[in-house]
Write a protein that holds these residues in place. Sequence first.
Motif, short mmCIF file in Angstrom:
data_model
loop_
_atom_site.label_atom_id
_atom_site.label_comp_id
_atom_site.label_asym_id
_atom_site.label_seq_id
_atom_site.Cartn_x
_atom_site.Cartn_y
_atom_site.Cartn_z
N SER A 40 46.21 38.49 42.29
CA SER A 40 45.74 39.21 41.10
C SER A 40 46.27 38.55 39.83
O SER A 40 45.54 38.39 38.84
CB SER A 40 46.17 40.67 41.15
OG SER A 40 45.46 41.35 42.16
N LYS A 58 39.01 44.08 35.95
CA LYS A 58 38.01 44.21 37.02
C LYS A 58 38.05 43.02 37.96
O LYS A 58 38.05 43.17 39.18
CB LYS A 58 36.61 44.33 36.43
CG LYS A 58 36.23 45.70 35.99
CD LYS A 58 34.78 45.72 35.55
CE LYS A 58 34.42 47.07 34.96
NZ LYS A 58 33.05 47.10 34.46
N SER A 60 40.44 40.99 38.55
CA SER A 60 41.74 40.84 39.22
C SER A 60 42.16 42.04 40.07
O SER A 60 43.22 42.01 40.69
CB SER A 60 42.83 40.60 38.17
OG SER A 60 42.47 39.52 37.35
N SER A 61 41.36 43.10 40.05
CA SER A 61 41.66 44.31 40.82
C SER A 61 42.96 44.97 40.40
O SER A 61 43.76 45.42 41.24
CB SER A 61 41.68 44.01 42.32
OG SER A 61 40.46 43.46 42.74
N SER A 63 44.83 47.28 36.75
CA SER A 63 44.48 48.10 35.59
C SER A 63 44.50 47.29 34.29
O SER A 63 45.16 46.24 34.21
CB SER A 63 45.45 49.28 35.47
OG SER A 63 46.72 48.81 35.03
N LYS A 106 39.57 36.45 45.09
CA LYS A 106 39.68 37.88 44.84
C LYS A 106 41.13 38.26 44.61
O LYS A 106 42.05 37.53 45.00
CB LYS A 106 39.07 38.71 45.97
CG LYS A 106 39.75 38.54 47.30
CD LYS A 106 39.06 39.40 48.35
CE LYS A 106 39.83 39.32 49.66
NZ LYS A 106 39.35 40.24 50.64
N GLY A 107 41.34 39.43 43.98
CA GLY A 107 42.68 39.90 43.66
C GLY A 107 43.42 40.43 44.86
O GLY A 107 42.93 40.43 45.98
N GLY A 108 44.63 40.89 44.63
CA GLY A 108 45.49 41.40 45.69
C GLY A 108 46.69 40.48 45.86
O GLY A 108 46.96 39.63 45.03
#
Length: 109
Positions: A40, A58, A60-61, A63, A106-108
């Motif tokens: 992320s 959005k 990076s998943s 806030s 994708k993030g996480g």
Amino acid sequence: IKMSQNNDQTEILKEILKWTKYGNVHQVKEIFSKNIKTNSEKLAYHNSDGKSSREIAKISSVSHDTIQKWWKSWAENGLVSASSKFQGRFEKNFSLCDFGIDVPTKGGN
């Protein structure tokens, strides 16, 4: 003669820049390793190119508040600078790829 002089100056500046970058690469890598660890964070940093914090959140998943917090920390560490085009946004100072850091899809974690 003036054009030739400008070209010479440009070449000298490029050479100085190349050696300056090379001389600091280990320091920048160390700063990256301490500040940008998760997928992320990598995605957020990679997309810090004038996009809004909400757009990057959005992608990076995370806030919007998290992006704002990261930007503040990264600015303090010289990794991003305030955007000259968009007030309240930041732009990365380096490319992750230049330091051998892969950009995730994708993030996480």
